[in-house]
Design an enzyme around this catalytic site. Structure first.
Site, PDB file in Angstrom:
ATOM      1  N   LYS A 206       0.816  -1.215   0.000  1.00 13.68           N
ATOM      2  CA  LYS A 206       0.000   0.000   0.000  1.00 13.68           C
ATOM      3  C   LYS A 206       0.848   1.263   0.000  1.00 13.68           C
ATOM      4  O   LYS A 206       0.647   2.177  -0.806  1.00 13.68           O
ATOM      5  CB  LYS A 206      -0.938  -0.010   1.215  1.00 13.68           C
ATOM      6  CG  LYS A 206      -2.055  -1.049   1.143  1.00 13.68           C
ATOM      7  CD  LYS A 206      -2.967  -0.932   2.354  1.00 13.68           C
ATOM      8  CE  LYS A 206      -4.177  -1.864   2.237  1.00 13.68           C
ATOM      9  NZ  LYS A 206      -3.777  -3.283   2.301  1.00 13.68           N
ATOM     10  N   ASP A 226       9.008  -6.598  -5.555  1.00 12.37           N
ATOM     11  CA  ASP A 226       8.163  -7.192  -4.522  1.00 12.37           C
ATOM     12  C   ASP A 226       7.731  -8.555  -5.041  1.00 12.37           C
ATOM     13  O   ASP A 226       6.990  -8.647  -6.017  1.00 12.37           O
ATOM     14  CB  ASP A 226       6.935  -6.318  -4.252  1.00 12.37           C
ATOM     15  CG  ASP A 226       6.149  -6.782  -3.025  1.00 12.37           C
ATOM     16  OD1 ASP A 226       6.061  -8.011  -2.816  1.00 12.37           O
ATOM     17  OD2 ASP A 226       5.621  -5.929  -2.290  1.00 12.37           O
ATOM     18  N   ALA A 286      10.355   2.391   6.424  1.00 16.50           N
ATOM     19  CA  ALA A 286       9.728   1.090   6.695  1.00 16.50           C
ATOM     20  C   ALA A 286      10.103   0.596   8.089  1.00 16.50           C
ATOM     21  O   ALA A 286       9.425   0.905   9.068  1.00 16.50           O
ATOM     22  CB  ALA A 286      10.149   0.078   5.626  1.00 16.50           C
ATOM     23  N   ARG A 287      11.196  -0.148   8.199  1.00 15.91           N
ATOM     24  CA  ARG A 287      11.698  -0.674   9.459  1.00 15.91           C
ATOM     25  C   ARG A 287      13.216  -0.533   9.472  1.00 15.91           C
ATOM     26  O   ARG A 287      13.886  -0.868   8.487  1.00 15.91           O
ATOM     27  CB  ARG A 287      11.315  -2.148   9.634  1.00 15.91           C
ATOM     28  CG  ARG A 287       9.848  -2.367   9.950  1.00 15.91           C
ATOM     29  CD  ARG A 287       9.528  -1.929  11.374  1.00 15.91           C
ATOM     30  NE  ARG A 287       8.118  -2.069  11.686  1.00 15.91           N
ATOM     31  CZ  ARG A 287       7.219  -1.106  11.537  1.00 15.91           C
ATOM     32  NH1 ARG A 287       7.596   0.063  11.033  1.00 15.91           N
ATOM     33  NH2 ARG A 287       5.965  -1.294  11.869  1.00 15.91           N
ATOM     34  N   GLU A 316      15.314   2.117  18.607  1.00 13.82           N
ATOM     35  CA  GLU A 316      14.668   3.421  18.692  1.00 13.82           C
ATOM     36  C   GLU A 316      14.379   3.788  20.143  1.00 13.82           C
ATOM     37  O   GLU A 316      13.764   2.988  20.855  1.00 13.82           O
ATOM     38  CB  GLU A 316      13.374   3.422  17.869  1.00 13.82           C
ATOM     39  CG  GLU A 316      13.628   3.251  16.387  1.00 13.82           C
ATOM     40  CD  GLU A 316      12.364   3.342  15.533  1.00 13.82           C
ATOM     41  OE1 GLU A 316      11.250   3.438  16.119  1.00 13.82           O
ATOM     42  OE2 GLU A 316      12.474   3.333  14.297  1.00 13.82           O
ATOM     43  N   HIS A 335      10.937   8.640  13.516  1.00 17.09           N
ATOM     44  CA  HIS A 335       9.813   7.739  13.213  1.00 17.09           C
ATOM     45  C   HIS A 335       8.508   8.537  13.081  1.00 17.09           C
ATOM     46  O   HIS A 335       7.523   8.311  13.784  1.00 17.09           O
ATOM     47  CB  HIS A 335       9.660   6.675  14.298  1.00 17.09           C
ATOM     48  CG  HIS A 335       9.003   5.420  13.793  1.00 17.09           C
ATOM     49  ND1 HIS A 335       9.370   4.169  14.214  1.00 17.09           N
ATOM     50  CD2 HIS A 335       7.994   5.216  12.902  1.00 17.09           C
ATOM     51  CE1 HIS A 335       8.625   3.252  13.614  1.00 17.09           C
ATOM     52  NE2 HIS A 335       7.776   3.878  12.805  1.00 17.09           N
ATOM     53  N   LEU A 336       8.497   9.441  12.105  1.00 15.82           N
ATOM     54  CA  LEU A 336       7.358  10.332  11.894  1.00 15.82           C
ATOM     55  C   LEU A 336       6.459   9.896  10.748  1.00 15.82           C
ATOM     56  O   LEU A 336       5.547  10.628  10.363  1.00 15.82           O
ATOM     57  CB  LEU A 336       7.864  11.760  11.598  1.00 15.82           C
ATOM     58  CG  LEU A 336       8.671  12.449  12.702  1.00 15.82           C
ATOM     59  CD1 LEU A 336       9.109  13.834  12.239  1.00 15.82           C
ATOM     60  CD2 LEU A 336       7.866  12.542  13.982  1.00 15.82           C
TER      61      LEU A 336
END
Length: 599
Positions: A206, A226, A286-287, A316, A335-336
């Site tokens: 998404k 992907d 993402a991560r 984090e 992490h916004l």
């Protein structure tokens, strides 16, 4: 007409007479807005429901900050405990008092949390997309549903990815800091243009899709990698799907939108940085764990990576002395990705609705540790889900004490092709109906197959394919239990199996067959089945007995084979008749057998 079949080798402990007697005469389904006593806590309403004590609401622990709109929704339904910054030990202590838990990305929901819950925790809600901080295997083993909020922050995350992309390309953060330090360094902060450059979107879900749409508007050439993305969806917005190696080797910019899994952990490492075009620029919203941060520092120092813009980190918050965070060619934000007013409110509402819906027993389209069922399919299947559970519940109550349920067959009659009808949800609900009335186990889509297998139940599925237009998913569902004795002999078919069958008519689940007798009654409340001599006045006699007991009759239906021979009368009642009333019905000379069933 064609028949196809499949078998799930899953065989239950013998049903005792006391189980069935106490259940059939005393259990009554409660309305959805009413809760059960503590000793029945595991006996929930339909799928994913949680049952709590009679005089209290369910308790939801919110372990990380959630928007007010979501909290208001939760508080209208449950007792809400907002306890932030809990240590792992504090979380394990609290969780045994909670029916649901809501977290963001900062709380680790480990196996110890599920074990500490003592079976009470039924739903974990992740306010966001990623669920790598939740032990899904442990959740599934403990029958706990995990839901997320996958849509509300999609646009916010995509917008932040584009913001970092453009800010990095034009050195916005560095130039801002320079001016505020009293400097004017126009020559030092010359940027690069985006138009005509190739952007590799790594992870075309998404968020990745929305980033691609926006980057197309900036004049960039978009490729994506992907392994699970459909090519037609990518082509529809002008994106080519390529291999991982091709993506990282040809891109001028790389943006990461993949989940953190064992396969993606540190996927950008020394080996893969060496394959990239010199001067590549990387964005990660993402991560943090998908990048080997030490390897990225080396790639930045070597000039392989010209710049990086990072919103997420392996730890984090990252250490204050982090070489990566303090690197002059790295732009960072805390992490916004989902941190817009609109997204925060949307996520809060989305996860609150998912958790409350699950606690109420509604179907969860965002379940992540259960087979994903699209929302439109859930809507279409909803009455059949109820039908499947009621037929299972009805069938098991017809089994006589001492008979061990070992072999169950579920038959679906439909005009749709087998590939167009996913029956996992329906099978789970039949299993729920079969097991919950005779045990304290809570059964849902997550643990249905595992629970059946534990109890030695072999469930087979068969599909009868009809000719005609498949306007509705199913024509009928039939449940048969083999090699058992029945409390109601008329429920035994010619093949010697307990057989019940039902259909959905005008959106209402209805019982249409018991054994070889045709009936037509709504599957709600409680049912009395009577086999009788077909003669005038029977409905009046039974109705009078129930009326004297102030038991409200919701419906009556009579099915017969030949007039004036045998018939089955099916009576729906709102209340549980007394033993005396049931005995009076059984004493009517024309009544050959009867049974009371709670649905």
């Amino acid at each position: 007409m064609a028949v196809s079949s499949s078998s799930l080798i899953l065989s239950p402990p013998s049903l005792t007479k006391s189980h069935l007697t106490s259940l059939s005469l005393s259990w009554k389904q409660l309305p959805r807005n009413l809760s059960l006593p503590r000793h029945h806590r595991r006996r929930a309403p339909p799928i994913f429901a949680v049952v709590v004590s009679m005089n209290s609401k369910p308790t939801i622990l919110v372990a990380e900050k959630l928007g007010d709109a979501g909290l208001d929704l939760l508080k209208s339904f449950a007792n809400v405990d907002c306890s932030y910054n809990l240590s792992p030990e504090e979380l394990c202590t609290k969780i045994s008092l909670c029916d649901a838990l809501i977290v963001r990305s900062g709380t680790k929901v480990s196996r110890e949390v599920f074990e500490s819950s003592g079976g009470r925790l039924k739903v974990v809600g992740r306010a966001g997309v990623g669920i790598d901080n939740v032990d899904l295997a442990a959740a599934t083993e403990h029958g706990c549903l995990v839901v997320n909020a996958p849509t509300a922050n999609t646009v916010a995350a995509a917008e932040h990815g584009i913001a970092l992309l453009t800010a990095m390309a034009r050195n916005v953060a560095q130039a801002d800091a320079s001016i505020k330090a009293g400097k004017w360094q126009r020559n030092k902060y010359v940027g690069v243009s985006l138009v005509g450059k190739t952007l590799a979107v790594m992870g075309f879900g998404k968020v990745g899709t929305e980033v691609a749409r926006r980057a197309k508007g900036l004049g960039m050439n978009i490729i994506a990698h992907d392994p699970y993305a459909p090519a037609d969806r990518a082509h529809a917005i002008g994106v080519d799907l390529v291999s991982f190696d091709e993506a990282i080797a040809t891109a001028d910019f790389i943006t990461l939108h993949m989940p953190l899994t064992p396969a993606t952990s540190k996927i950008l490492n020394d080996e893969n940085f060496a394959k990239m075009k010199k001067g590549v620029r990387i964005v990660n919203v993402a991560r943090g764990g998908v990048i080997d941060e030490d390897a990225l520092v080396r790639a930045l120092d070597a000039g392989i990576v010209a710049q990086a813009a990072l919103d997420v980190f392996t730890v984090e918050p990252p250490p204050k002395d982090s070489k990566l965070v303090n690197h002059e060619n790295v732009t960072v934000t805390p992490h916004l990705g989902a941190s817009t007013t609109e997204a925060q409110e949307g996520v809060a509402i989305e996860i609150a609705e998912a958790v409350v819906g699950a606690l109420r027993g509604e179907l969860a389209a965002t379940a992540v540790n259960a087979p994903m069922v699209p929302s439109e399919v859930l809507i279409e299947l909803k009455p059949y889900v109820t039908l499947a559970e009621k037929l299972g519940r009805l069938a098991v109550q017809l089994v006589a004490g001492g008979s061990g349920v070992k072999t169950v067959k579920v038959t679906y009659t439909s005009a749709r092709a087998p590939d167009d009808l996913d029956t996992r949800l329906l099978r789970a609900m039949v299993t729920k109906g079969l097991i919950e009335p005779i045990s304290s186990v809570f059964v849902n889509l997550v643990n249905a197959d595992f629970t059946a297998k534990q109890r030695g139940i072999r469930i087979s599925e068969e599909r009868v394919i009809l000719d005609g237009s498949p306007q509705k998913p199913l024509e009928a569902i039939r449940v048969q239990i083999a090699n058992v004795e029945s409390r109601f002999a008329s429920a035994i078919s010619e093949l010697g199996e307990i057989k019940v069958e039902g259909q959905v008519k005008d959106g209402i689940p209805r019982l249409t067959k018991v054994g070889d007798f045709g009936v037509d009654v709504s599957l709600e409340g409680n049912i009395i089945l009577c086999r009788q001599v077909d003669q005038p006045g029977m409905i009046g006699l039974v109705g009078s007995i129930l009326g004297e007991e102030n038991v409200n009759v919701s419906f009556m239906s009579v099915g017969r084979t030949v007039p004036r021979k045998q018939a089955i009368m099916t009576i729906g009642v709102d209340e549980k008749p007394s033993k005396e009333a049931l005995k009076k019905i059984g004493d009517i000379p024309a009544v050959e057998e009867f049974v009371f069933l709670a649905l």
